[in-house]
Write an enzyme that holds these catalytic residues in place. Sequence first.
Site, PDB file in Angstrom:
ATOM      1  CD  GLU A 101       0.787  -4.314   9.159  1.00  0.00           C
ATOM      2  OE1 GLU A 101       0.587  -4.284   7.943  1.00  0.00           O
ATOM      3  OE2 GLU A 101      -0.319  -4.686  10.523  1.00  0.00           O
ATOM      4  CG  ASP A 133      -5.036  -2.044  15.790  1.00  0.00           C
ATOM      5  OD1 ASP A 133      -6.044  -1.659  15.622  1.00  0.00           O
ATOM      6  OD2 ASP A 133      -4.408  -1.661  15.800  1.00  0.00           O
ATOM      7  CG  ASP A 140       0.213   1.376  14.470  1.00  0.00           C
ATOM      8  OD1 ASP A 140       0.183   0.698  16.056  1.00  0.00           O
ATOM      9  OD2 ASP A 140      -1.099   1.548  14.272  1.00  0.00           O
ATOM     10  CG  HIS A 175      -4.165   1.866  20.015  1.00  0.00           C
ATOM     11  ND1 HIS A 175      -3.456   2.857  19.432  1.00  0.00           N
ATOM     12  CD2 HIS A 175      -3.754   1.261  19.520  1.00  0.00           C
ATOM     13  CE1 HIS A 175      -3.510   3.039  17.637  1.00  0.00           C
ATOM     14  NE2 HIS A 175      -3.781   1.346  18.072  1.00  0.00           N
ATOM     15  CD  GLN A 205      -1.059  -0.721   3.455  1.00  0.00           C
ATOM     16  OE1 GLN A 205      -2.116  -0.393   3.842  1.00  0.00           O
ATOM     17  NE2 GLN A 205      -0.151  -0.528   5.051  1.00  0.00           N
ATOM     18  CG  ASP A 224      -3.716 -12.505   4.453  1.00  0.00           C
ATOM     19  OD1 ASP A 224      -4.580 -11.297   4.380  1.00  0.00           O
ATOM     20  OD2 ASP A 224      -4.318 -13.676   4.696  1.00  0.00           O
ATOM     21  CB  ALA A 225      -4.440 -11.339  10.533  1.00  0.00           C
TER      22      ALA A 225
END
Length: 569
Positions: free
Chosen positions: A371, A424, A351, A329, A297, A405-406
Amino acid sequence: MIELQAPAPPGSAQPRDRRRDSDSDSGSGSGGGGGDDSGSSLRLPVRQGTGRFLVLAGVFVCAACGLVYELELVALAAYLMGDSVTQASVVLSVMVFAMGIGSLAAKRLRRHAAAAFGAIEAALALVGGCSAMALYAVFAWTGDWGGPWAYGPPVLLVVFSLAVGLLIGAEVPLLMELIQRIRRQDAGGAVADLFAADYVGALVGGLAFPFLLLPFLGQLTGTLITGAVNTVVGGALVLGLFRQDLTRRARRLLIVANLCVLTVLASATVLVDDFERAARHAMYGSDVRVALRTDVQEVVLTGDRDARSLGLFLDGRLRVSSRDELRYHEALVHPAMTGPHERVLVLGGGDGLAAREVLRHPGVRRVDVVELDAGVVRLARHDPALSALNGHALDDPRVRVTTEDAFDWLRGAPPAAYDVVVSDLPHPEITASTKLYSQEFYGLNRSVLAPGGRLVVHAGQVTSRPETYWTVESTLRSAGFRTVPYGTGGRPAGLVTGPARTPADTTRALRDRGFILAARTDPELRLDPSGPRPRTLTDNSLAAGARAAERTRVPGLPPSTLIHPRYAR
């Protein structure tokens, strides 16, 4: 509809263009071509076989360029306007419809096939090559005007899809006419040759776009260079191979037109970096500090200079604002940490901010962060402002980061391995994220939770998009969870489907967030009395957030599955 000329019977004289009657005795073998050119109505500078090959090669290149224009419009529209399913459907359906209209319209141009094809290729190169830059410019500079201007990018998307489709559709009938002028053959054979070159070219263009143009040149430069290639090939084919079929005036006009198109595309290519910077400042403000394109991205960091807040945008969507990220958060992490929490899994959260809140709790022995984007993880670790904001959480020895990928990672994860799972992830209405809010995905989450474990899910906006929020809750229940919905309250804020339009959008983007706490048994929504004291969250505010969320309940919503996603707008 393509009207094909029937092949002449064996041994009969081939029909000729009226303008070439004076050359009937020479066929088309003069002009340096050599060989037997009987049956051709044109004087060619090459042999018939070579001429046919060059036409089919031109078809191949033009088809590749046409598909690049199409894919570029789909990709840029999804990035700028959200929901890729909707944007892809609009672009593809409008373009295919326009191709049919263009094919019909080209019937009237067959008498001047060479000149018409040259003009169409020049126009297609200009429109297709500049489409990305024009769409990006309208979105960047009119995105915050409101009123009718809010529909500017979607309308322009349809206009470009129509224009490109019309021009692509007009190519095939004209190419059929040209290839038949070189050497007459049966209609079926000519169609087979032409479409074979067209489809193979489309395959090459379709593969070149994601694997070559996007990663190495980017959307804007890649499309501009594609337009230049389109111009050169189309112009060379007509002016080189079919120059005897053009009047002197037509040759001059085509040369001037192609030079003008190349000048425009070359100038735009030279200026594209300055254009991108100006457009990015128009969308994000003047304090863009980091802008990069990862394998996944576009990532933009703004602010954190001169007392301005830090903003993290992923593909144009605001994901982190330092003004209120703590509020988000803390609400996401701390309720789920009430109970056993030695082993914690964070899905998304590259992040490092969710991991920061997890590590505040005593007794945490291991945190696994999954992530997708390694570029975000690198920024979270090495960017001074972002790493300071997350407290260098990703460098903690208890934290292990996996870039995957989750969904795929969970399929291979050990069962009952985690006390807490923190989801998240991006908003469920983003098409690429819908599988991460599916019944199947939550089934995988359930399998990795230890007995007594909890799952917390960021489920989107509560008040502004209640159907999406309660669909997430229904999906969790269908996967065998008991749930407690709650929110952070605050003013309603819509889904940020593109870059923030104004500074006010930036400050509101994370205000209205909803969460769902889930477990195999009824979870208790409270803070851990032995844990850290959050700065923005109390047991009373949690209870108030649960009551406020309950007032928005939409009953009877079906769960979302991989086969039947329910979140697309």
